[in-house]
Design a protein around this motif. Structure first.
Motif, PDB file in Angstrom:
ATOM      1  N   ALA A  15      37.293  41.585  35.715  1.00  0.00           N
ATOM      2  CA  ALA A  15      38.340  42.313  34.979  1.00  0.00           C
ATOM      3  C   ALA A  15      37.887  43.713  34.597  1.00  0.00           C
ATOM      4  N   ALA A  21      45.401  45.599  35.141  1.00  0.00           N
ATOM      5  CA  ALA A  21      45.886  44.253  35.424  1.00  0.00           C
ATOM      6  C   ALA A  21      47.406  44.237  35.498  1.00  0.00           C
ATOM      7  N   TYR A  74      44.204  40.187  37.751  1.00  0.00           N
ATOM      8  CA  TYR A  74      43.462  41.307  38.342  1.00  0.00           C
ATOM      9  C   TYR A  74      43.243  41.008  39.821  1.00  0.00           C
TER      10      TYR A  74
END
Length: 160
Positions: A15, A21, A74
């Protein structure tokens, strides 16, 4: 099923490398809605918590009034992916907003940034600034190597 102590660090590694995201909510009529967000994740050894600097005046805020859950995914071109389904909680108190603001200014690159780059965000007291706390209920981490048959490990965790 993997434990959180294994899954959370693997999730943060992907991430924080990808940074941006896709976040999904459900609007009041039941329709799915997505947008791009920039969460910062923290792992304290027991709990994974996500933080999003965002507007409490946005359509997203109205969606979360209806259904206080989000799904965050993600992906990068190598095909590393990670997803978390979360409970979303607004942190709108003066101290919470100040701490949230500081969390983003202090976070290391590439996830850290000065929130003042967002129009209208002159400081944590700005009416259009809020902090959304994400409490994962499910996490899935799938490295590209696994998808490509080159080994690796799928990590999946669910809250009890």
């Amino acid at each position: 099923m993997a434990d959180l102590a294994t899954t959370a660090p693997a999730f943060i590694e992907i991430a924080h490398r990808i940074v941006w995201a896709t976040a999904a909510t459900v609007d009041p009529s039941g329709g799915p809605r997505t947008r791009i967000l920039h969460p910062v994740w923290e792992w304290d050894g027991e709990r994974l918590t996500g933080w999003v600097a965002t507007s409490p005046l946005s359509p997203k805020a109205r969606h979360l009034e209806h259904e206080a859950r989000m799904s965050i995914t993600y992906w990068d071109p190598s095909h590393d992916t990670c997803t978390t389904d979360c409970r979303a909680v607004w942190e709108l108190g003066e101290d919470e907003r100040a701490a949230g603001w500081q969390r983003f200014t202090d976070a290391p690159e590439p996830v850290g940034y000065d929130p003042r780059i967002i129009p209208g965000w002159t400081g944590p007291e700005a009416p259009s600034f809020g902090i959304l706390r994400l409490e994962p209920t499910r996490i899935r981490v799938q490295p590209a190597s696994l998808m490509l048959g080159q080994g690796g490990e799928l990590h999946t965790w669910r809250a009890a």
